[in-house]
Design a protein around this motif. Structure first.
Motif, short mmCIF file in Angstrom:
data_model
loop_
_atom_site.label_atom_id
_atom_site.label_comp_id
_atom_site.label_asym_id
_atom_site.label_seq_id
_atom_site.Cartn_x
_atom_site.Cartn_y
_atom_site.Cartn_z
N LEU A 175 0.70 -1.12 -0.03
CA LEU A 175 -0.15 0.11 0.21
C LEU A 175 0.88 1.34 0.07
CD1 LEU A 175 -2.79 -1.09 2.52
CD2 LEU A 175 -2.89 -1.00 0.11
N LYS A 180 -2.28 -1.92 -4.97
CA LYS A 180 -3.76 -2.45 -4.28
C LYS A 180 -3.13 -3.91 -3.79
CE LYS A 180 -6.60 0.80 -5.12
NZ LYS A 180 -7.58 0.85 -6.20
N ASP A 196 -8.09 -5.82 7.66
CA ASP A 196 -9.14 -4.90 7.18
C ASP A 196 -8.53 -3.66 6.42
OD1 ASP A 196 -11.09 -6.50 8.37
OD2 ASP A 196 -11.43 -5.14 9.91
N PRO A 199 -7.37 -3.81 0.79
CA PRO A 199 -8.44 -3.48 -0.06
C PRO A 199 -9.37 -4.81 -0.25
CG PRO A 199 -6.63 -2.44 -1.11
CD PRO A 199 -6.13 -3.38 0.00
N HIS A 200 -9.03 -5.96 -0.27
CA HIS A 200 -9.61 -7.23 -0.23
C HIS A 200 -9.05 -8.31 0.34
CE1 HIS A 200 -13.01 -8.91 -2.55
NE2 HIS A 200 -12.49 -10.15 -2.67
N LEU A 216 -10.82 -4.19 -8.68
CA LEU A 216 -9.95 -3.50 -7.61
C LEU A 216 -9.17 -2.40 -8.13
CD1 LEU A 216 -9.50 -4.46 -4.63
CD2 LEU A 216 -7.44 -5.69 -5.25
N ARG A 219 -11.27 0.98 -8.51
CA ARG A 219 -11.46 1.72 -7.35
C ARG A 219 -10.64 2.84 -7.24
NH1 ARG A 219 -12.22 -3.13 -2.91
NH2 ARG A 219 -13.69 -4.13 -3.96
#
Length: 220
Positions: A175, A180, A196, A199-200, A216, A219
């Motif tokens: 990140l 992502k 959490d 992102p996934h 993804l 976004r």
């Protein structure tokens, strides 16, 4: 989705037990009392950081830090080359990405010498266009350096890329590099809220599909 970068230990190969075994074998041999409580703290460190950690706790004087670090690496390499097994979904996903002409890279905190042992043991070396180790940069994960280096080697921008990681430090590194990240936690940690941040999250690599990757990246 023009590129995917994989972490290595615990994601491509079930090597975490090998690192724990090598850590116990080697540091015990120089007189360190290795405990499970403290090895939990070293799990995300580079090999040099682990060596410095144990030396600070219980110094030894019959071998240099570099010698002991090298013993750990050689022990892990031996275990990988004789016992290493791929994690679920590795081969199918790599094949799918290659067929889709997605560039594939690897970014790991492990020493560079170990990477070929893993790729050859799993018979996946031909899939990877580039790989980078924390050995090659000033800071390992959770710093973004190793991901930034892999992006450079692939000739790809961060916004075109997805990373797969099984650790919080790895997710933070991806990140921070602008990539992502998809978390693939160990089953024992799958429901931990620390993931959490990603992102996934998936249970294993088999659950990934290319549409998920495109969604993804779309976004903001």
């Amino acid at each position: 989705m023009q590129a995917v970068i994989f972490d290595m230990d615990g994601l491509l190969i079930d090597s975490e037990p090998f690192w724990k075994q090598a850590e116990y074998d080697v540091f015990s041999s120089v007189g360190v009392e290795v405990t499970s409580e403290l090895t939990a703290l070293t799990a995300a460190m580079t090999t040099r950081e682990v060596t410095e950690f144990w030396f600070a706790k219980q110094p030894w004087y019959d071998a240099s830090l570099e010698e002991v670090e090298n013993r750990v690496v050689e022990r892990v390499k031996y275990l990988i080359e004789t016992q290493g097994q791929a994690m679920q979904g590795v081969h199918d996903l790599l094949n799918s990405l290659q067929q889709a002409k997605v560039k594939i890279g690897l970014a790991t905190n492990s020493p560079k010498d170990i990477i070929p042992s893993v790729l050859q043991r799993l018979n996946i070396a031909d899939y990877f266009m580039a790989y980078s180790s924390a050995d090659e940069v000033s800071q390992g994960k959770p710093a973004p350096d190793v991901y930034q280096l892999t992006l450079e080697k692939l000739g790809i921008e961060a916004h075109q890329c997805i990373a797969f990681e099984d650790s919080l430090g790895g997710i933070k590194a991806a990140l921070a590099a602008g990539i992502k990240a998809i978390a693939i936690p160990h089953p024992d940690e799958f429901d931990h809220d620390k993931f959490d941040l990603a992102p996934h999250k998936l249970k294993n690599l088999s659950e990934f599909n290319h549409q998920l990757g495109k969604t993804l990246l779309a976004r903001s």
